[in-house]
Design a protein around this motif. Structure first.
Motif, PDB file in Angstrom:
ATOM      1  N   ALA A  43     -44.299   7.239 -21.149  1.00  0.00           N
ATOM      2  CA  ALA A  43     -43.100   8.024 -21.436  1.00  0.00           C
ATOM      3  C   ALA A  43     -42.118   7.939 -20.264  1.00  0.00           C
ATOM      4  N   PRO A  44     -40.835   8.183 -20.519  1.00  0.00           N
ATOM      5  CA  PRO A  44     -39.883   8.259 -19.414  1.00  0.00           C
ATOM      6  C   PRO A  44     -40.030   9.607 -18.696  1.00  0.00           C
ATOM      7  N   TRP A  45     -39.451   9.698 -17.513  1.00  0.00           N
ATOM      8  CA  TRP A  45     -39.370  10.971 -16.790  1.00  0.00           C
ATOM      9  C   TRP A  45     -38.238  11.741 -17.453  1.00  0.00           C
ATOM     10  N   VAL A  46     -38.537  12.848 -18.103  1.00  0.00           N
ATOM     11  CA  VAL A  46     -37.538  13.617 -18.847  1.00  0.00           C
ATOM     12  C   VAL A  46     -37.118  14.825 -18.032  1.00  0.00           C
ATOM     13  N   GLN A  89     -34.495  14.265  -9.393  1.00  0.00           N
ATOM     14  CA  GLN A  89     -35.578  13.840 -10.284  1.00  0.00           C
ATOM     15  C   GLN A  89     -35.638  12.314 -10.318  1.00  0.00           C
ATOM     16  N   LYS A  90     -34.479  11.661 -10.338  1.00  0.00           N
ATOM     17  CA  LYS A  90     -34.429  10.193 -10.374  1.00  0.00           C
ATOM     18  C   LYS A  90     -35.061   9.610  -9.110  1.00  0.00           C
ATOM     19  N   GLU A  91     -34.784  10.206  -7.950  1.00  0.00           N
ATOM     20  CA  GLU A  91     -35.366   9.713  -6.700  1.00  0.00           C
ATOM     21  C   GLU A  91     -36.879   9.912  -6.678  1.00  0.00           C
ATOM     22  N   LEU A  92     -37.349  11.043  -7.195  1.00  0.00           N
ATOM     23  CA  LEU A  92     -38.796  11.273  -7.249  1.00  0.00           C
ATOM     24  C   LEU A  92     -39.452  10.282  -8.212  1.00  0.00           C
ATOM     25  N   ALA A  93     -38.826  10.057  -9.360  1.00  0.00           N
ATOM     26  CA  ALA A  93     -39.363   9.093 -10.323  1.00  0.00           C
ATOM     27  C   ALA A  93     -39.397   7.692  -9.706  1.00  0.00           C
ATOM     28  N   SER A  94     -38.396   7.356  -8.919  1.00  0.00           N
ATOM     29  CA  SER A  94     -38.376   6.061  -8.241  1.00  0.00           C
ATOM     30  C   SER A  94     -39.517   5.958  -7.240  1.00  0.00           C
ATOM     31  N   LEU A 100     -46.772   3.406  -8.268  1.00  0.00           N
ATOM     32  CA  LEU A 100     -47.427   2.824  -9.440  1.00  0.00           C
ATOM     33  C   LEU A 100     -47.168   1.327  -9.575  1.00  0.00           C
ATOM     34  N   GLY A 101     -46.149   0.841  -8.873  1.00  0.00           N
ATOM     35  CA  GLY A 101     -45.802  -0.570  -8.994  1.00  0.00           C
ATOM     36  C   GLY A 101     -45.120  -0.897 -10.305  1.00  0.00           C
ATOM     37  N   LYS A 102     -44.386   0.074 -10.852  1.00  0.00           N
ATOM     38  CA  LYS A 102     -43.650  -0.180 -12.095  1.00  0.00           C
ATOM     39  C   LYS A 102     -42.392   0.678 -12.121  1.00  0.00           C
ATOM     40  N   ASP A 103     -41.464   0.287 -12.956  1.00  0.00           N
ATOM     41  CA  ASP A 103     -40.225   1.042 -13.116  1.00  0.00           C
ATOM     42  C   ASP A 103     -40.522   2.319 -13.911  1.00  0.00           C
ATOM     43  N   VAL A 104     -40.001   3.439 -13.448  1.00  0.00           N
ATOM     44  CA  VAL A 104     -40.141   4.701 -14.171  1.00  0.00           C
ATOM     45  C   VAL A 104     -38.743   5.110 -14.653  1.00  0.00           C
ATOM     46  N   PRO A 105     -38.463   4.913 -15.932  1.00  0.00           N
ATOM     47  CA  PRO A 105     -37.145   5.301 -16.442  1.00  0.00           C
ATOM     48  C   PRO A 105     -36.988   6.821 -16.467  1.00  0.00           C
ATOM     49  N   VAL A 106     -35.767   7.264 -16.209  1.00  0.00           N
ATOM     50  CA  VAL A 106     -35.454   8.696 -16.220  1.00  0.00           C
ATOM     51  C   VAL A 106     -34.533   8.961 -17.397  1.00  0.00           C
ATOM     52  N   GLN A 107     -34.917   9.935 -18.212  1.00  0.00           N
ATOM     53  CA  GLN A 107     -34.118  10.319 -19.368  1.00  0.00           C
ATOM     54  C   GLN A 107     -33.470  11.666 -19.064  1.00  0.00           C
TER      55      GLN A 107
END
Length: 168
Positions: A43-46, A89-94, A100-107
């Motif tokens: 899931a994206p970071w919502v 939130q976007k910086e934390l998701a980054s 995790l070694g993957k992109d975490v999209p933020v919604q």
């Protein structure tokens, strides 16, 4: 978030005249566990917090700071604003994505959509208004606190963007 109830508690303690240290904890990184678990499931970071910033720190960091105050001297009548480096939130998701070694999209969504997403995720109805209010408070800057009190107490910063904090 430093709320009216906490302020009332502090006022009551101040009126007694007894020595005190107040430790104002910003926000526990562990509060984001369900969001992190959702991200791990794809899931994206919502969030509806917009560009609001939070001073996340781990429970371990808060516990160590409290232990330093309880076991040390010179803390009478002192207020400690315990806050990690404020991040969006976007910086934390980054930061999570880097671990995790993957992109975490933020919604980014509005509060109504956020509430619907939380309901769809199985959050009990009675908790949803509280979660929306937390997002609103973050958006309005309630947790955007710049502080060096962790450094004073621990001799180091608390930073949720480190692997130590995110992997705990």
């Amino acid at each position: 978030m430093h709320c009216r109830a906490e302020a009332g508690n502090e006022e009551a303690i101040l009126k007694t005249g007894i020595p005190y240290p107040f430790l104002r904890n910003n926000w526990y990184l562990e509060n984001e566990i369900s969001t992190i678990q959702a991200v791990l499931s794809g899931a994206p970071w919502v969030t509806s917090a917009g560009r609001g910033r939070v001073g996340w720190a781990s429970q371990q960091d808060y516990a160590e700071a409290a232990a330093a105050v309880l076991s040390g001297d010179g803390h009478d009548n002192t207020i400690y604003e315990l806050s990690g480096q404020p991040l969006t939130q976007k910086e934390l998701a980054s930061a999570l994505g880097a671990v995790l070694g993957k992109d975490v999209p933020v919604q980014q969504v509005n509060d109504d959509v956020y509430a619907k997403i939380m309901k769809g995720a199985g959050v009990p109805n009675f908790l949803i208004p509280m979660l929306v209010n937390i997002q609103k408070g973050i958006r309005e800057g309630a947790l955007e606190i710049e502080s060096h009190d962790f450094e004073k107490l621990l001799g180091r910063q608390a930073a949720p963007s480190t692997k130590r904090s995110l992997n705990s």
